[in-house]
Motif scaffolding. Sequence first.
Motif, PDB file in Angstrom:
ATOM      1  N   ILE A  80       0.878  -1.171   0.000  1.00  0.00           N
ATOM      2  CA  ILE A  80       0.000   0.000   0.000  1.00  0.00           C
ATOM      3  C   ILE A  80       0.912   1.216   0.000  1.00  0.00           C
ATOM      4  O   ILE A  80       1.791   1.341   0.866  1.00  0.00           O
ATOM      5  N   ASP A  84      -2.284   5.780  -3.399  1.00  0.00           N
ATOM      6  CA  ASP A  84      -3.255   4.734  -3.712  1.00  0.00           C
ATOM      7  C   ASP A  84      -4.648   5.144  -3.251  1.00  0.00           C
ATOM      8  O   ASP A  84      -4.812   5.867  -2.268  1.00  0.00           O
ATOM      9  N   ASN A 117      -7.350  -2.159  -4.687  1.00  0.00           N
ATOM     10  CA  ASN A 117      -6.954  -0.907  -5.298  1.00  0.00           C
ATOM     11  C   ASN A 117      -8.167  -0.403  -6.071  1.00  0.00           C
ATOM     12  O   ASN A 117      -8.702  -1.120  -6.926  1.00  0.00           O
TER      13      ASN A 117
END
Length: 139
Positions: A80, A84, A117
């Motif tokens: 991560i 993002d 995502n």
Amino acid sequence: MPRVGEILGTWDCRVEAGKLREFARAVGDTSWRDDTVTAPPTFTVACSAEFVERLVTEILPVDRSRTVHGSQSYEYLAPIRAGDRLHGEARLLSDEIKTGRRGGTMRVIRVAIEYRNADTSAPVCREIMTTIETEAAGR
């Protein structure tokens, strides 16, 4: 009352560098530096905080004076990073009444949170949390 397998909530979270810094400081992560773009290992808890509050007060109401956090596990499928956008989805794994070792009953609730995502739909992280509510006194 939600059933096992039911989706309990969904939300989006933007991973901002400043939030990563604040989170690292809050958990005492001394390895995190300002030029780091990867989130500390338990950062997703910051993304799910509002949902967890709704979970214990509205969705699966529990008496907080008798409730403890039993466990939390994380499975990372991709890093991560700052920038993002994550999409979280929580699902009820179980909600059971069990007999405690010292007598009495306890409610054991397990919830899985899947993060993807938001731009690619690729899976990023899976959390499983366990909440335990003990029996009210005098029951």
